[in-house]
Design an enzyme around this catalytic site. Sequence first.
Site, short mmCIF file in Angstrom:
data_model
loop_
_atom_site.label_atom_id
_atom_site.label_comp_id
_atom_site.label_asym_id
_atom_site.label_seq_id
_atom_site.Cartn_x
_atom_site.Cartn_y
_atom_site.Cartn_z
N ASP A 84 -40.19 -7.35 -16.93
CA ASP A 84 -39.99 -7.11 -15.51
C ASP A 84 -39.75 -8.45 -14.82
O ASP A 84 -40.52 -9.41 -15.00
CB ASP A 84 -41.22 -6.44 -14.91
CG ASP A 84 -41.11 -6.28 -13.41
OD1 ASP A 84 -40.46 -5.32 -12.96
OD2 ASP A 84 -41.67 -7.14 -12.68
N ALA A 85 -38.68 -8.53 -14.04
CA ALA A 85 -38.26 -9.81 -13.48
C ALA A 85 -39.30 -10.44 -12.57
O ALA A 85 -39.49 -11.67 -12.58
CB ALA A 85 -36.94 -9.63 -12.72
N HIS B 251 -22.24 -19.96 -8.25
CA HIS B 251 -22.25 -20.90 -9.37
C HIS B 251 -21.82 -22.30 -8.95
O HIS B 251 -22.34 -23.29 -9.48
CB HIS B 251 -21.39 -20.35 -10.51
CG HIS B 251 -21.98 -19.14 -11.15
ND1 HIS B 251 -21.23 -18.08 -11.60
CD2 HIS B 251 -23.28 -18.81 -11.40
CE1 HIS B 251 -22.04 -17.16 -12.11
NE2 HIS B 251 -23.28 -17.57 -11.99
N HIS C 283 -33.12 -12.73 -13.54
CA HIS C 283 -32.24 -11.56 -13.74
C HIS C 283 -30.95 -12.06 -14.39
O HIS C 283 -29.91 -12.16 -13.76
CB HIS C 283 -31.90 -10.90 -12.41
CG HIS C 283 -33.07 -10.34 -11.65
ND1 HIS C 283 -33.96 -11.13 -10.96
CD2 HIS C 283 -33.47 -9.05 -11.45
CE1 HIS C 283 -34.86 -10.36 -10.36
NE2 HIS C 283 -34.59 -9.09 -10.65
N ASP D 3 -31.49 -13.33 -9.15
CA ASP D 3 -30.14 -12.77 -8.94
C ASP D 3 -30.13 -11.30 -9.34
O ASP D 3 -29.51 -10.92 -10.32
CB ASP D 3 -29.15 -13.59 -9.77
CG ASP D 3 -27.71 -13.16 -9.58
OD1 ASP D 3 -27.45 -12.36 -8.67
OD2 ASP D 3 -26.86 -13.62 -10.36
#
Length: 276
Positions: free
Chosen positions: A139-140, A18, A41, A160
């Site tokens: 679905d990512a 981050h 994600h 992620d």
Amino acid sequence: MNYRHSFHAGNSADVVKHSLLIALVRALQLKDSALTLIDTHAGCGLYDLHGDAAQRTGESAQGVLRALADPNPLLDDYRAAVQAVNVGAEPHLYPGSPRILVQLLRPQDALIVNEKHPEDAYALRGAMRGTGAAVHERDAYEFWLAMLPPRTPRGVVVVDPPYEQTDERARITATLAAAHRKWSHGVTVIWYPLKDRATHVRWKEQLRRLGIPKFLNVEHWLYDADQPGIYNGAGLFIVNPPYAFTQALPSMLEALRAALAPEGHQGEIAAEWLGG
């Protein structure tokens, strides 16, 4: 490796991820043109550091709590992002990437987030209510490609995953190759945990062979020697990082290493170009 966000919220990997994500977006915002920020994600968006999952691991003590106590001004933006979702000096909540990114939006920017896990997607909608962010439950990897190219001139994709599936790295590699063909100038950030060095070295070589011209790798190893079978740190692959970000990176990495080094270890955090 199963890396569900709720069990690891606020750990050392979150601090690095981050802190660098904030610095990256800020560097891109030195130009006025609009950005679309895409999180593939997204998780729950907001995490209770006093909840059962976080308390079971206790990892925030070696992560966000260390960063909040560290005096280095290079971590001020990260600390401000955490404090923005809390009241009082001690943090009870930890902002996931979606709640970090929404704090960075300018009027011309947009945020689109996605979470496939039904329970986490429900929590994410609650965490993002009133922020203006678009929330998807898909679905990512299909979502990642479907969002490209974004409607704005520039953008950032954050990938992620929890690394629950054995083919996670293969799916990332294939999707990144396809995404780069669709959107070669876009910025992509891929997070990963460091546990087994040999597995990671093989994956890095597979990504290097994609031939992406401007491909940066940042790795944070917590310990001075590998600790077999446990979490050893985390890293980021960054496609097309802006110049202002890479110029400021060495001092930021040293600040993070110093703040997060476990007792008795120096730790190591470094960046290298895989291409370009």
